[in-house]
Design a protein around this motif. Structure first.
Motif, PDB file in Angstrom:
ATOM      1  N   SER A 159      62.972  41.520  55.886  1.00 12.89           N
ATOM      2  CA  SER A 159      61.802  41.941  56.669  1.00 12.89           C
ATOM      3  C   SER A 159      60.654  41.039  56.253  1.00 12.89           C
ATOM      4  N   VAL A 160      59.607  41.005  57.054  1.00 14.72           N
ATOM      5  CA  VAL A 160      58.383  40.371  56.545  1.00 14.72           C
ATOM      6  C   VAL A 160      57.931  41.102  55.278  1.00 14.72           C
ATOM      7  N   MET A 161      58.327  42.385  55.151  1.00 12.74           N
ATOM      8  CA  MET A 161      57.974  43.146  53.950  1.00 12.74           C
ATOM      9  C   MET A 161      58.819  42.727  52.743  1.00 12.74           C
ATOM     10  N   GLY A 162      59.626  41.713  52.909  1.00 14.25           N
ATOM     11  CA  GLY A 162      60.298  41.071  51.778  1.00 14.25           C
ATOM     12  C   GLY A 162      59.502  39.872  51.304  1.00 14.25           C
ATOM     13  N   THR A 163      58.406  39.559  52.005  1.00 12.63           N
ATOM     14  CA  THR A 163      57.600  38.393  51.611  1.00 12.63           C
ATOM     15  C   THR A 163      56.141  38.763  51.342  1.00 12.63           C
ATOM     16  N   VAL A 164      55.688  39.870  51.926  1.00 16.72           N
ATOM     17  CA  VAL A 164      54.309  40.330  51.697  1.00 16.72           C
ATOM     18  C   VAL A 164      54.353  41.844  51.454  1.00 16.72           C
ATOM     19  N   GLY A 165      53.222  42.428  51.148  1.00 19.71           N
ATOM     20  CA  GLY A 165      53.174  43.871  50.924  1.00 19.71           C
ATOM     21  C   GLY A 165      52.484  44.596  52.065  1.00 19.71           C
ATOM     22  N   VAL A 166      52.624  45.912  52.079  1.00 20.31           N
ATOM     23  CA  VAL A 166      51.923  46.766  53.034  1.00 20.31           C
ATOM     24  C   VAL A 166      51.761  48.116  52.346  1.00 20.31           C
ATOM     25  N   ARG A 167      50.769  48.879  52.744  1.00 17.64           N
ATOM     26  CA  ARG A 167      50.557  50.162  52.050  1.00 17.64           C
ATOM     27  C   ARG A 167      51.607  51.215  52.443  1.00 17.64           C
ATOM     28  N   ALA A 249      75.680  25.537  63.284  1.00 17.20           N
ATOM     29  CA  ALA A 249      74.362  24.904  63.356  1.00 17.20           C
ATOM     30  C   ALA A 249      73.579  25.072  62.052  1.00 17.20           C
ATOM     31  N   SER A 250      73.939  26.085  61.264  1.00 15.16           N
ATOM     32  CA  SER A 250      73.200  26.335  60.011  1.00 15.16           C
ATOM     33  C   SER A 250      74.032  25.992  58.776  1.00 15.16           C
ATOM     34  N   ASP A 251      75.056  25.151  58.949  1.00 12.57           N
ATOM     35  CA  ASP A 251      75.990  24.915  57.844  1.00 12.57           C
ATOM     36  C   ASP A 251      75.351  24.314  56.584  1.00 12.57           C
ATOM     37  N   PHE A 252      74.215  23.601  56.721  1.00  9.52           N
ATOM     38  CA  PHE A 252      73.608  22.978  55.529  1.00  9.52           C
ATOM     39  C   PHE A 252      72.388  23.773  55.047  1.00  9.52           C
ATOM     40  N   MET A 253      72.298  25.009  55.522  1.00  6.60           N
ATOM     41  CA  MET A 253      71.136  25.845  55.172  1.00  6.60           C
ATOM     42  C   MET A 253      71.611  27.004  54.311  1.00  6.60           C
ATOM     43  N   THR A 254      71.036  27.146  53.134  1.00  8.87           N
ATOM     44  CA  THR A 254      71.400  28.300  52.304  1.00  8.87           C
ATOM     45  C   THR A 254      70.243  28.704  51.394  1.00  8.87           C
ATOM     46  N   GLY A 255      70.172  29.999  51.120  1.00  2.00           N
ATOM     47  CA  GLY A 255      69.139  30.518  50.216  1.00  2.00           C
ATOM     48  C   GLY A 255      67.777  30.669  50.868  1.00  2.00           C
ATOM     49  N   GLN A 256      67.728  30.609  52.203  1.00  2.00           N
ATOM     50  CA  GLN A 256      66.433  30.639  52.899  1.00  2.00           C
ATOM     51  C   GLN A 256      66.155  32.011  53.517  1.00  2.00           C
ATOM     52  N   ALA A 257      64.887  32.270  53.715  1.00  2.00           N
ATOM     53  CA  ALA A 257      64.456  33.495  54.411  1.00  2.00           C
ATOM     54  C   ALA A 257      63.805  33.044  55.721  1.00  2.00           C
ATOM     55  N   LEU A 258      64.500  33.276  56.812  1.00  3.27           N
ATOM     56  CA  LEU A 258      64.016  32.846  58.134  1.00  3.27           C
ATOM     57  C   LEU A 258      63.131  33.955  58.707  1.00  3.27           C
ATOM     58  N   VAL A 259      61.842  33.663  58.840  1.00  2.01           N
ATOM     59  CA  VAL A 259      60.873  34.670  59.284  1.00  2.01           C
ATOM     60  C   VAL A 259      60.678  34.570  60.798  1.00  2.01           C
ATOM     61  N   VAL A 260      60.876  35.698  61.481  1.00  2.00           N
ATOM     62  CA  VAL A 260      60.716  35.756  62.950  1.00  2.00           C
ATOM     63  C   VAL A 260      59.767  36.913  63.215  1.00  2.00           C
ATOM     64  N   ASP A 261      58.475  36.616  63.316  1.00  2.00           N
ATOM     65  CA  ASP A 261      57.485  37.702  63.265  1.00  2.00           C
ATOM     66  C   ASP A 261      56.281  37.522  64.185  1.00  2.00           C
ATOM     67  N   GLY A 262      56.401  36.640  65.177  1.00  2.00           N
ATOM     68  CA  GLY A 262      55.261  36.440  66.090  1.00  2.00           C
ATOM     69  C   GLY A 262      54.026  35.920  65.375  1.00  2.00           C
ATOM     70  N   GLY A 263      54.218  35.409  64.142  1.00  2.00           N
ATOM     71  CA  GLY A 263      53.102  34.825  63.391  1.00  2.00           C
ATOM     72  C   GLY A 263      52.449  35.768  62.390  1.00  2.00           C
ATOM     73  N   TYR A 264      52.998  36.988  62.241  1.00  2.00           N
ATOM     74  CA  TYR A 264      52.371  38.014  61.377  1.00  2.00           C
ATOM     75  C   TYR A 264      52.051  37.483  59.971  1.00  2.00           C
ATOM     76  N   THR A 265      53.009  36.759  59.362  1.00  2.00           N
ATOM     77  CA  THR A 265      52.790  36.303  57.975  1.00  2.00           C
ATOM     78  C   THR A 265      52.147  34.925  57.897  1.00  2.00           C
ATOM     79  N   THR A 266      51.765  34.361  59.044  1.00  2.00           N
ATOM     80  CA  THR A 266      51.228  33.000  59.043  1.00  2.00           C
ATOM     81  C   THR A 266      49.747  32.949  58.678  1.00  2.00           C
ATOM     82  N   GLN A 267      49.019  34.060  58.939  1.00  2.00           N
ATOM     83  CA  GLN A 267      47.555  33.996  58.734  1.00  2.00           C
ATOM     84  C   GLN A 267      47.198  34.286  57.283  1.00  2.00           C
TER      85      GLN A 267
END
Ligand SMILES: NC(=O)c1ccc[n+]([C@@H]2O[C@H](COP(=O)([O-])OP(=O)(O)OC[C@H]3O[C@@H](n4cnc5c(N)ncnc54)[C@H](OP(=O)(O)O)[C@@H]3O)[C@@H](O)[C@H]2O)c1
Length: 267
Positions: A159-167, A249-267
């Motif tokens: 979740s984005v809540m795996g990268t930032v906090g919320v109350r 398509a993702s064979d060389f990608m590992t250990g990453q957290a792919l964020v799909v959040d409409g930009g929520y964690t970008t600001q």
């Protein structure tokens, strides 16, 4: 000796997203995001095993897969808080599918309370499913994934809540940070064993988990204001990322957290 799964230039085309012949276990597939991912992965050709507790919900997902033209789904009712059910579920699903290429750890539970009002039982309920079961499922699936010829994948739905906090969400936020940590640790551990491990981090999505917030005008407006794209996510917003993370398509990608959040964690 590392397992090499590098794509040849001649392999590159639309087929790198093709999941035909892939065997994928999706937890929490009786509704919500897990159901959408199960149907979407099957539409790309995968044979999907749907796991959750609610048998009716699982049967409906299997029907949706069939309606989408996907291969016949396997279904297993299991409570993933019960550690003894996990190995048995993974073994029986793998036997039915004839192997396992991708594990999608999607099942999770939530709570909405400040730490002062959160009991240890609530904390345990959330952490047992959101983190402990993910560790146990990965452990149980590991030997099968390593047998899949360099194409084994784990997708941990964080979740984005795996990268930032919320109350008012301490146990959930902790559990989602934990599985991003697990993603990184296991990615390193299995990097030369032909299994890639990545996390998918959705922003706010309209499902039963968020009904209370979506239905509340103030809560819902808070989400649309905080999300630069100005809307809630729909479950369909995550299918492309799940197909990518399941495919060559993702064979060389590992250990990453792919964020799909409409930009929520970008600001
Ligand atoms: N909705 C959001 O805004 C949002 C945002 C970020 C991340 N996520 C993540 O996305 C994933 C899916 O969430 P969702 O929004 O689709 O939630 P949901 O609609 O509440 O679905 C949760 C799924 O988990 C299953 N589940 C719950 N307890 C279980 C148990 N003890 N054993 C086995 N399965 C169990 C449920 O099935 P049964 O009840 O049939 O067991 C259901 O299929 C979760 O990892 C969640 O943390 C959601």
């Amino acid at each position: 000796m590392p397992v090499s799964n590098a794509l040849a230039a001649s392999d590159i085309g639309r087929g790198i997203f093709d999941l035909a012949g892939r065997r994928i276990l999706v937890t929490g597939a009786s509704k919500g995001l897990g159901r959408e991912l199960a149907v979407g992965l099957a539409a790309f050709g995968a044979r999907v095993a749907c796991v959750a507790r609610n048998e009716k919900g699982l049967a409906e997902t299997a029907e949706l897969i069939s309606a989408a033209g996907g291969p016949e789904a396997a279904v297993r009712s299991a409570d993933l808080r019960d550690s003894s059910a996990i190995q048995q579920t993974v073994d029986s699903v793998t036997a039915e599918l004839g192997g396992l290429d991708v594990l999608v750890n999607n099942a999770a539970d939530d709570h909405d309370s400040p730490i002062e009002d959160t009991s240890l039982e609530t904390w345990q309920r959330v952490v047992d499913l959101n983190a402990r079961s993910v560790w146990l499922l990965s452990k149980a699936a590991g030997p099968y994934l390593r047998e899949s010829g360099g194409y084994g994948k784990v997708i941990n739905v964080a979740s984005v809540m795996g990268t930032v906090g919320v109350r008012d969400n301490t146990a959930y936020v902790m559990s989602k940070h934990a599985i991003i940590g697990l993603t990184k640790a296991l990615a390193v551990e299995w990097a030369r064993k032909g299994v890639q491990v990545n996390a998918l981090c959705p922003g706010f999505v309209v499902t039963d988990m968020t009904t209370h917030m979506h239905a509340d005008e103030t809560g819902s407006r808070w989400v649309t204001r905080q999300t630069p794209m100005g809307r809630w996510g729909e479950t369909t917003d995550f299918v492309g990322s799940a197909v990518f993370l399941s495919s060559r398509a993702s064979d060389f990608m590992t250990g990453q957290a792919l964020v799909v959040d409409g930009g929520y964690t970008t600001q």
